[in-house]
Design a protein around this motif. Structure first.
Motif, mmCIF file in Angstrom:
data_model
loop_
_atom_site.group_PDB
_atom_site.id
_atom_site.type_symbol
_atom_site.label_atom_id
_atom_site.label_comp_id
_atom_site.label_asym_id
_atom_site.label_seq_id
_atom_site.Cartn_x
_atom_site.Cartn_y
_atom_site.Cartn_z
ATOM 1 N N ASP A 1 35.525 30.252 45.140
ATOM 2 C CA ASP A 1 35.025 31.475 45.185
ATOM 3 C C ASP A 1 33.973 32.346 46.064
ATOM 4 O O ASP A 1 33.871 33.346 46.420
ATOM 5 C CB ASP A 1 34.206 31.627 43.716
ATOM 6 C CG ASP A 1 35.123 31.773 42.640
ATOM 7 O OD1 ASP A 1 36.371 31.088 42.914
ATOM 8 O OD2 ASP A 1 35.191 31.635 40.922
ATOM 9 N N ASP B 1 34.845 35.276 47.916
ATOM 10 C CA ASP B 1 34.379 36.494 48.116
ATOM 11 C C ASP B 1 33.500 36.737 49.203
ATOM 12 O O ASP B 1 32.900 38.159 48.539
ATOM 13 C CB ASP B 1 32.601 36.301 46.596
ATOM 14 C CG ASP B 1 34.153 36.920 45.273
ATOM 15 O OD1 ASP B 1 35.367 36.770 45.280
ATOM 16 O OD2 ASP B 1 33.972 35.857 43.957
ATOM 17 N N ASP C 1 29.974 35.539 48.929
ATOM 18 C CA ASP C 1 28.487 35.578 48.328
ATOM 19 C C ASP C 1 27.899 34.965 48.939
ATOM 20 O O ASP C 1 28.072 34.101 49.566
ATOM 21 C CB ASP C 1 28.908 35.408 46.648
ATOM 22 C CG ASP C 1 29.144 36.129 46.264
ATOM 23 O OD1 ASP C 1 29.755 37.603 46.778
ATOM 24 O OD2 ASP C 1 29.563 36.385 45.040
ATOM 25 N N MET D 1 42.007 37.727 43.668
ATOM 26 C CA MET D 1 42.360 38.232 44.911
ATOM 27 C C MET D 1 42.858 39.148 44.791
ATOM 28 O O MET D 1 42.929 40.175 45.680
ATOM 29 C CB MET D 1 42.130 37.130 45.866
ATOM 30 C CG MET D 1 41.007 36.007 45.291
ATOM 31 S SD MET D 1 39.481 36.882 45.616
ATOM 32 C CE MET D 1 39.540 36.568 47.758
ATOM 33 N N GLU E 1 42.397 43.121 44.217
ATOM 34 C CA GLU E 1 42.012 43.774 45.542
ATOM 35 C C GLU E 1 42.185 44.692 46.269
ATOM 36 O O GLU E 1 41.957 45.357 46.933
ATOM 37 C CB GLU E 1 41.076 42.726 45.924
ATOM 38 C CG GLU E 1 39.509 41.853 44.988
ATOM 39 C CD GLU E 1 39.240 40.995 46.132
ATOM 40 O OE1 GLU E 1 38.383 40.989 47.100
ATOM 41 O OE2 GLU E 1 38.206 40.319 45.369
ATOM 42 N N ASP F 1 30.054 42.790 42.865
ATOM 43 C CA ASP F 1 31.867 42.724 42.089
ATOM 44 C C ASP F 1 32.159 44.356 42.933
ATOM 45 O O ASP F 1 33.268 43.946 43.051
ATOM 46 C CB ASP F 1 31.953 42.621 40.680
ATOM 47 C CG ASP F 1 31.383 41.541 40.085
ATOM 48 O OD1 ASP F 1 31.646 40.034 40.802
ATOM 49 O OD2 ASP F 1 32.134 41.327 39.481
ATOM 50 N N ASN G 1 32.349 43.920 46.410
ATOM 51 C CA ASN G 1 33.973 43.085 47.153
ATOM 52 C C ASN G 1 35.068 43.957 46.729
ATOM 53 O O ASN G 1 36.207 43.716 46.881
ATOM 54 C CB ASN G 1 33.728 41.839 46.738
ATOM 55 C CG ASN G 1 33.039 41.159 47.239
ATOM 56 O OD1 ASN G 1 33.208 41.083 48.413
ATOM 57 N ND2 ASN G 1 32.905 40.401 46.602
ATOM 58 N N LYS H 1 36.224 44.287 43.071
ATOM 59 C CA LYS H 1 36.873 43.550 42.335
ATOM 60 C C LYS H 1 37.478 44.552 40.717
ATOM 61 O O LYS H 1 35.962 45.462 40.868
ATOM 62 C CB LYS H 1 35.550 42.612 41.713
ATOM 63 C CG LYS H 1 35.905 41.463 42.175
ATOM 64 C CD LYS H 1 35.344 39.893 42.207
ATOM 65 C CE LYS H 1 35.217 38.829 42.322
ATOM 66 N NZ LYS H 1 36.792 38.505 42.862
#
Length: 346
Positions: free
Chosen positions: A102, A106, A108, A171, A174, A251, A254, A256
Motif C-alpha cells: 500500500d 500510495d 506515502d 487504485m 482513482e 487520502d 492521492n 482516493k
C-alpha cells in the motif's frame, strides 16, 4: 488459558492488546528471523525493530488488531490462545504484506511516525519484502499442528485474494470520474473486511469451533472490518498527523475514492458537485485545495454518513458475535476491542 480468564474476569481492551502483543511478538520475530537476509532487514525495519542502519530500534508496530481477534476468538469457543498462535502470526504477516505494498502504491512517505520502508530501501525492495511476508504467512499456517491447518490455508488464501482484488479496485477508482457507493463498499469489503473476517474465522477453527460458530465469527469480523475501514477513511481526511503518523489529508492528496468522499460525491448536493469539480481536476491539489475538499466532503454529508454507517455495522457485528455463543470473558474482551478500534483516533 490465562490467569485472568481462570478467575472469570475480562481484561480491558488496552490490556487485551498488550496481552496479545506479548504472545505474538516472540513468535513473529522467530518467523522474520528465518527470512533471507535482505528481506529480513526490510521486514525488521517495517515492524519497528531495527532502524535504517540495521541497529536495534523501538519503533511503533501498530496495535496488531487482527492477531488479537484471532487469539480471542479461539478462547471464545473454548480453545486456547496458544492453539491459535500460528494463525495469529500468519494474519499479522499477511496484513503487513498489504501495508508494505500500500505504501508503495500510495506513495506515502511515513507510517507509524517513521519513514516508510519503500522510501528507505526503494520501492522494488519493499514490494519483495511484502511478498516474503505473505509467503511466510502461508508457511506458518500450513505447518501449524492440529486438524485446522489444512482448512486454514484455504481461508487465508481466499481472504488474500479478496484483499488484492479490493486493493486493485481502490487504485482503479482513482482514475475514474464516477464510482458508485455500492462499488466502494464492495471494494472495502475485500480490502479490509475480508482479512479481519478471516482472522476471526481462523481463531474459531484453531479453537475447535463448529462450522456454524466459525461462520458467525467470520461475519462478526467482516462487519467489524468494514466499520474499521470507515473509521480509517475518516481519519484519512480528518485525522491528526501527529496522532495517525500519516501525512495530513493523505487520502485526499492521492485523490482516493474513500467511502466518505464517494458518499459526498454521490450526495446530489451543491457541495458534492463542487467537490467533484475540485477532486477531478488534473492539477495537483495544494494545501488550500485540500482543506477546501475536506470541508466539502463534510458539507455534502460524507462525514456524517460514514460515522453513522460505522455505528450500524458495529451493531450488526456484535449481534453476529453474540450468535456465536462466545464464552465469557472472551465475549466481553472481543466486544471491548471492537469498540476500541471503531472509536480510535489513529
Amino acid at each position: 488459558m490465562s490467569a485472568t480468564q481462570e478467575m472469570g474476569t475480562a481484561r480491558s481492551a488496552a490490556e487485551t492488546l498488550v496481552w496479545s502483543r506479548g504472545l505474538l511478538d516472540p513468535a513473529l520475530r522467530e518467523v522474520v528471523a528465518e527470512l533471507p537476509p535482505v528481506m529480513r532487514r526490510i521486514a525488521a525495519y517495517h515492524f519497528g525493530w531495527r532502524d535504517e542502519e540495521d541497529r536495534p530500534a523501538r519503533g511503533g508496530a501498530g496495535k496488531a488488531i487482527r492477531p488479537a481477534l484471532t487469539l480471542l476468538c479461539a478462547e471464545a469457543v473454548g480453545g486456547t490462545a496458544a492453539d491459535a498462535l500460528p494463525a495469529a502470526v500468519a494474519v499479522e504477516l499477511a496484513h503487513n504484506f498489504s501495508l508494505l505494498h500500500d505504501d508503495v502504491m500510495d506513495g506515502d512517505l511515513t507510517r507509524r511516525h517513521r519513514a516508510t520502508a519503500w522510501s528507505v530501501f526503494g520501492a522494488n525492495a519493499a514490494i519483495l519484502a511484502g511478498d516474503a511476508l505473505l509467503a511466510a504467512a502461508f508457511e506458518v499456517v500450513a505447518a501449524a499442528p492440529g486438524p485446522a491447518a489444512r482448512g486454514a490455508v484455504g481461508v487465508l488464501s481466499r481472504a488474500m485474494l479478496e484483499l488484492v482484488e479490493g486493493q486493485s479496485a481502490d487504485m482503479a477508482f482513482e482514475e475514474r470520474a464516477d464510482v458508485a457507493l455500492a462499488e466502494c463498499l464492495a471494494m472495502a469489503s475485500g480490502k479490509t473486511a475480508a482479512l479481519m473476517g478471516a482472522s476471526c474465522a481462523l481463531g474459531g477453527m484453531f479453537g475447535g469451533a463448529t462450522r456454524e460458530r466459525v461462520e458467525r465469527l467470520r461475519a462478526f469480523g467482516e462487519g467489524l472490518g468494514l466499520a474499521f475501514q470507515l473509521v480509517d477513511d475518516l481519519l484519512g481526511v480528518w485525522g491528526d498527523p501527529a496522532v495517525t503518523g500519516k501525512p495530513v489529508y493523505s487520502d485526499l492528496r492521492n485523490r482516493k475514492k474513500s467511502l466518505p468522499v464517494v458518499a459526498a460525491l454521490a450526495s446530489g448536493t451543491d457541495a458534492g458537485r463542487e467537490l467533484r469539480t475540485l477532486y477531478l481536476a488534473k492539477e495537483p491539489l495544494g494545501d488550500a485545495e485540500l482543506a477546501r475538499a475536506a470541508r466539502l466532503v463534510e458539507d455534502a454529508g460524507g462525514r456524517a454518513w460514514a460515522s453513522r454507517r460505522a455505528d450500524e455495522l458495529m451493531t450488526g457485528a456484535l449481534a453476529e458475535l453474540a450468535m456465536a455463543a462466545p464464552e465469557p470473558p472472551a465475549h466481553r474482551e472481543l466486544d471491548a476491542v471492537a469498540r476500541l478500534v471503531t472509536r480510535r483516533d489513529h
